[in-house]
Design an enzyme around this catalytic site. Sequence first.
Site, mmCIF file in Angstrom:
data_model
loop_
_atom_site.group_PDB
_atom_site.id
_atom_site.type_symbol
_atom_site.label_atom_id
_atom_site.label_comp_id
_atom_site.label_asym_id
_atom_site.label_seq_id
_atom_site.Cartn_x
_atom_site.Cartn_y
_atom_site.Cartn_z
ATOM 1 N N GLU A 145 29.815 57.442 45.063
ATOM 2 C CA GLU A 145 31.226 57.841 45.050
ATOM 3 C C GLU A 145 31.339 59.237 45.641
ATOM 4 O O GLU A 145 30.609 60.139 45.247
ATOM 5 C CB GLU A 145 31.819 57.870 43.631
ATOM 6 C CG GLU A 145 32.071 56.524 43.005
ATOM 7 C CD GLU A 145 32.795 56.638 41.671
ATOM 8 O OE1 GLU A 145 33.601 57.586 41.502
ATOM 9 O OE2 GLU A 145 32.555 55.793 40.798
ATOM 10 N N GLU A 198 29.037 56.391 35.659
ATOM 11 C CA GLU A 198 29.217 57.760 35.152
ATOM 12 C C GLU A 198 28.955 57.828 33.650
ATOM 13 O O GLU A 198 29.795 58.275 32.858
ATOM 14 C CB GLU A 198 30.624 58.273 35.492
ATOM 15 C CG GLU A 198 30.831 58.459 36.983
ATOM 16 C CD GLU A 198 32.171 59.062 37.372
ATOM 17 O OE1 GLU A 198 32.270 59.659 38.461
ATOM 18 O OE2 GLU A 198 33.137 58.930 36.584
#
Length: 464
Positions: free
Chosen positions: A361, A172
């Site tokens: 995810e 991320e």
Amino acid sequence: MKTFPQAFLWGGATAANQVEGAYLEDGKGLTTSDVQPRGVFGDVVERVPGDSGIKDIAIDFYHRYPEDISLFAEMGFNCLRVSIAWARIFPHGDEAQPNEAGLAFYDKLFDEMAKHNITPLVTLSHYEMPWALVKNYGGWGNRKVIGFFERYARTVFERYQAKVKLWLTFNEINMSLHAPMTGVGLPADSSKAEVYQAIHHQLVASALAAKACHDIVPEGKIGNMLLGGLMYPLSCKPDDIFETLQQNRSWQFFGDVQCRGAYPGYMLRYFRDNGINLDITDADRAALKETVDFISFSYYMTGCVTADEELNKKARGNILSMVPNPHLASSEWGWQIDPLGLRTLLNVLWDRYQKPLFIVENGLGAKDKVEADGSINDDYRISYLNDHLVQVREAIEDGVELMGYTSWGPIDLVSASKAEMSKRYGFIYVDRDDDGNGTLARSRKKSFWWYKEVIATNGGSLKE
């Protein structure tokens, strides 16, 4: 019966600092995550070794991984995303030689996965870096850290080249804009110029890691990893539409650099307009041309954007500063649930980059209740994942090239943002509470059997 592609990778995703524990074992150094035991996104509180934090043990994956991998294999996983704790390999980050005990642990982990025919997908840096690099060098704000990261990346590529073919650079990476300490090792009050300079160093390091992977693991593939922060305009007012474009670009910029090999014009204008003068060398520009092979991302929610400053002020309490969507329900933690948004995001990324995608995810954090007979009937999790996977299948029908899907937290783990156990994502329950009490025993939830059937039928069992 609609199914997924034959070579589709099914599994789950974890992070070293949220599952491993053993935080100072076998020569490991402290990480940025270790010094923030009660909320990775909070202030830095430097800990003294020996102080108690819930991540010190986490779910003890470091010692229990054979049991956990056996459970993943029972579900039918053919892929597991894990991360390497950089400070297990280079405890202070700047050593000339790696820590053999740390390298040996991941050898054993990857060998155990191979025994069960589970493909490793390995993140080089998942929300942590050696704390000594922050203390002694100022984190990613220091250009020297690029070299330290490249040494680390080359070390693990060389060590595991026969065992790991799928790699990710930074987890991320766009979250550094919202949580600088977590992403780049900078204090929360750092200036925009300081944060973007640190991000630049990280982007260069990511490109150098891609080059190293291509050189050392020629049959391997390396991807980036974005938080898929898809935003919708709150209204059809032109100002809201344009503000949404700008907000989406704030995270797409990372993908643009990592997939196209150069800074996009809109970011160069942003830097000019905000008086941000980055130190970008010719060598940096050359390095950035080494792009990733695929794009991976997390997806949990969408949000709305408006040019109305009063509404924006109310939204600034949440970490992504999103205005709530009045048409969506929310989880217990206030995350809005939007399965169709995942299909939209897959199409947006595919149209923009034309590179293979990987959902690494996705999941629902919820409080699970253990019944008197030990069962955990997490139908809410089944419903959430079913609805999202149906939209994933539709995106594949749309023409999106998707490598696989790894749900977040296939086994309960310590949450990143709050260091909680009560925010559970897993198909496997772990007996531990927010205060660290419990036996750490594993048990199968209802969703365990549901996901097993989804994998066994290659998505054919999903309910429209």
